[in-house]
Write an enzyme that holds these catalytic residues in place. Sequence first.
Site, mmCIF file in Angstrom:
data_model
loop_
_atom_site.group_PDB
_atom_site.id
_atom_site.type_symbol
_atom_site.label_atom_id
_atom_site.label_comp_id
_atom_site.label_asym_id
_atom_site.label_seq_id
_atom_site.Cartn_x
_atom_site.Cartn_y
_atom_site.Cartn_z
ATOM 1 N N HIS A 152 0.843 -1.206 0.000
ATOM 2 C CA HIS A 152 0.000 0.000 0.000
ATOM 3 C C HIS A 152 0.873 1.250 0.000
ATOM 4 C CE1 HIS A 152 -3.234 2.731 1.657
ATOM 5 N NE2 HIS A 152 -2.147 3.320 2.138
ATOM 6 N N GLU A 153 1.847 1.295 0.890
ATOM 7 C CA GLU A 153 2.688 2.486 1.007
ATOM 8 C C GLU A 153 3.558 2.703 -0.229
ATOM 9 O OE1 GLU A 153 2.349 4.769 3.146
ATOM 10 O OE2 GLU A 153 0.849 3.650 4.284
ATOM 11 N N HIS A 156 1.900 4.565 -3.031
ATOM 12 C CA HIS A 156 1.926 6.033 -2.970
ATOM 13 C C HIS A 156 3.155 6.583 -3.694
ATOM 14 C CE1 HIS A 156 -1.531 6.570 -0.466
ATOM 15 N NE2 HIS A 156 -1.030 5.926 0.562
ATOM 16 N N GLU A 230 -6.024 7.088 -0.863
ATOM 17 C CA GLU A 230 -5.873 5.939 0.028
ATOM 18 C C GLU A 230 -6.580 4.704 -0.526
ATOM 19 O OE1 GLU A 230 -3.886 5.754 2.549
ATOM 20 O OE2 GLU A 230 -3.301 7.856 2.369
#
Length: 330
Positions: A152-153, A156, A230
Amino acid sequence: MATHTRYAPDRGLTVRMTATMFLLGLVFVVFVGLVIGIMTAAHASAGAIILVAVIFGGGSAFISLFYSDKIALAAAGARVVSPKEAPTLHGIVDRLCALADMEKPRVAIAPTQMPNAFATGRNSKNSVLCVTQGMLQREFLTQEELEGVLAHELSHVAHKDVQVMTYASLLAIVAGLLVRFAFYSEIFGGGRRGGNDSQAALLIPLIMLASAVVYAISFLLIRLLSRYRELAADRSGALLTQNPSALISALTKVSQGMNRIPTQDLRSAETLNAFYFAPAMKLTRGGGGGGGTSLSALFSTHPSLDKRIEQLSKIQRELGQVDSDPRGLR
């Protein structure tokens, strides 16, 4: 947006980012036109004030963009660690970066018991992935769950979200500076040029009103963009690992883990909420992470936990995997 990586493209992310940026630009253009009109009518010098606001706003955005990694690490009290110091963490990051075909960011650990993680930096060459000590505690997350969080990170970074959010915020920054400079220029004599104090008295409240409206609209648009950012990172991370259930479980554990953290510690971490995997706040029956009242959800940087899990459960079904509900929220 995920150029040179294997992160799944997200058309919804591209469309919403483009639409939000367009709306922000439109609001800013209208605002500048309105301020110029007001100041011209009051015989004030608008050009110099706008130029100074753009210079200061651009400088602020430049610092935020080029030094976001250093600023975030300092705020979290984190330090960069080597593969020798954190072999398991580096091993997971190495695997994900190879899977996504992206450059490996620096890896850091923050000395806090709050379970969380964040990634920042203007591009993959200048990015950092930070995990808190609380997230790395033995038996808190399984390796698959931690992998989902890190995927997930890293999304970004791959989607250049820091760049996008900086550009989006620039308009609001300049608008805020513009009204401040206009206000002080009148306070310190700008409105007395030509002996027309009544025009100056009218000028200030008009600009302040316009500024308040612009700030409110910009704030809501940027929050909307942040929430979808997100959701897009959740989606990209789940598709990269092909394990949305692990990300669902990690989201639940991290969000519920906030309830064991002292409120004072959560408040001290609020400055990094926009970066965190899950916001530093207590879990509520509404789902946590901005999922309380509709008003709090509107102002939140993150979607509600329920909404994030709902999307991941949909991806799970699309992948033909068994849909389960490990949340235990009630």
